[in-house]
Design a protein around this motif. Structure first.
Motif, PDB file in Angstrom:
ATOM      1  N   UNK A   1      -8.990 -20.603  16.277  1.00  0.00           N
ATOM      2  CA  UNK A   1      -8.896 -21.818  17.101  1.00  0.00           C
ATOM      3  C   UNK A   1     -10.283 -22.312  17.491  1.00  0.00           C
ATOM      4  N   UNK A   2     -11.179 -21.383  17.826  1.00  0.00           N
ATOM      5  CA  UNK A   2     -12.555 -21.771  18.184  1.00  0.00           C
ATOM      6  C   UNK A   2     -13.326 -22.311  16.983  1.00  0.00           C
ATOM      7  N   UNK A   3     -12.954 -21.879  15.785  1.00  0.00           N
ATOM      8  CA  UNK A   3     -13.584 -22.404  14.568  1.00  0.00           C
ATOM      9  C   UNK A   3     -13.073 -23.809  14.251  1.00  0.00           C
ATOM     10  N   UNK A   4     -11.868 -24.123  14.725  1.00  0.00           N
ATOM     11  CA  UNK A   4     -11.230 -25.414  14.439  1.00  0.00           C
ATOM     12  C   UNK A   4     -10.802 -26.091  15.751  1.00  0.00           C
ATOM     13  N   UNK A   5     -11.750 -26.348  16.660  1.00  0.00           N
ATOM     14  CA  UNK A   5     -11.383 -26.866  17.986  1.00  0.00           C
ATOM     15  C   UNK A   5     -10.734 -28.251  17.957  1.00  0.00           C
ATOM     16  N   UNK A   6     -11.032 -29.058  16.978  1.00  0.00           N
ATOM     17  CA  UNK A   6     -10.405 -30.382  16.904  1.00  0.00           C
ATOM     18  C   UNK A   6      -8.905 -30.262  16.675  1.00  0.00           C
ATOM     19  N   UNK A   7      -8.490 -29.211  15.967  1.00  0.00           N
ATOM     20  CA  UNK A   7      -7.077 -29.012  15.675  1.00  0.00           C
ATOM     21  C   UNK A   7      -6.367 -28.173  16.740  1.00  0.00           C
ATOM     22  N   UNK A   8      -7.093 -27.251  17.348  1.00  0.00           N
ATOM     23  CA  UNK A   8      -6.453 -26.284  18.248  1.00  0.00           C
ATOM     24  C   UNK A   8      -7.173 -26.178  19.590  1.00  0.00           C
ATOM     25  N   UNK A   9      -7.544 -27.316  20.153  1.00  0.00           N
ATOM     26  CA  UNK A   9      -8.305 -27.326  21.403  1.00  0.00           C
ATOM     27  C   UNK A   9      -7.617 -26.515  22.502  1.00  0.00           C
TER      28      UNK A   9
END
Length: 142
Positions: A94-102
């Motif tokens: 989630x931290x690698x993909x914050x736009x998707x999993x803020x």
């Protein structure tokens, strides 16, 4: 009724998809998805390149694969299972993909939703497991 934890389910499925992609690359390079034995018998280094700028780093019973878009960190289960996950690994993705999993860049929120998902009977512990590693109930990926 819309699943309250739809975003968590998406995160879990994305995690499993990334693990599958990473282990497919390992299999292409080393002839097996589970490369722990190769490392433990000194046939490969603990860290190395899979292809181009994609690298791996083995640790304990797991592996981190640095894909072009994210680093995916997973543990191997019994019989080379690759479908286990926990809050920590989902949090890292989630931290690698914050736009998707803020929402899930807050570990407390992720932990609460994860516990609720377990209570709903959608996850089960991977057995045997030294850590609390979970899998999607009724499915097995290797």
């Amino acid at each position: 009724m819309i699943n309250r934890n739809e975003k968590l389910e998406q995160l879990i499925l994305e995690f499993l998809s990334k693990v599958d992609a990473a282990t497919a690359l390992l299999e292409e390079k080393f002839g097996t998805r589970c490369i722990l034995r190769l490392w433990r018998t000194n046939k490969i280094e603990r860290c190395g390149t899979i292809i181009d700028d994609i690298t791996y780093e083995l640790h304990g019973v797991g592996c981190a694969v640095y894909l072009p878009d994210v680093c995916i960190d997973f543990d191997y289960g019994v019989d080379g299972r690759i479908d286990g996950f926990d809050v920590w690994r989902l949090y890292l993705l989630a931290c690698e993909l914050p736009d998707q999993y803020e929402k899930y860049t807050d570990r407390k929120v992720l932990t609460a939703d994860f516990k609720e998902y377990i209570a709903e009977g959608k996850l089960e512990e991977m057995v045997p497991s030294t850590d609390k590693i979970y899998v999607i109930k009724g499915k097995k990926f290797t």
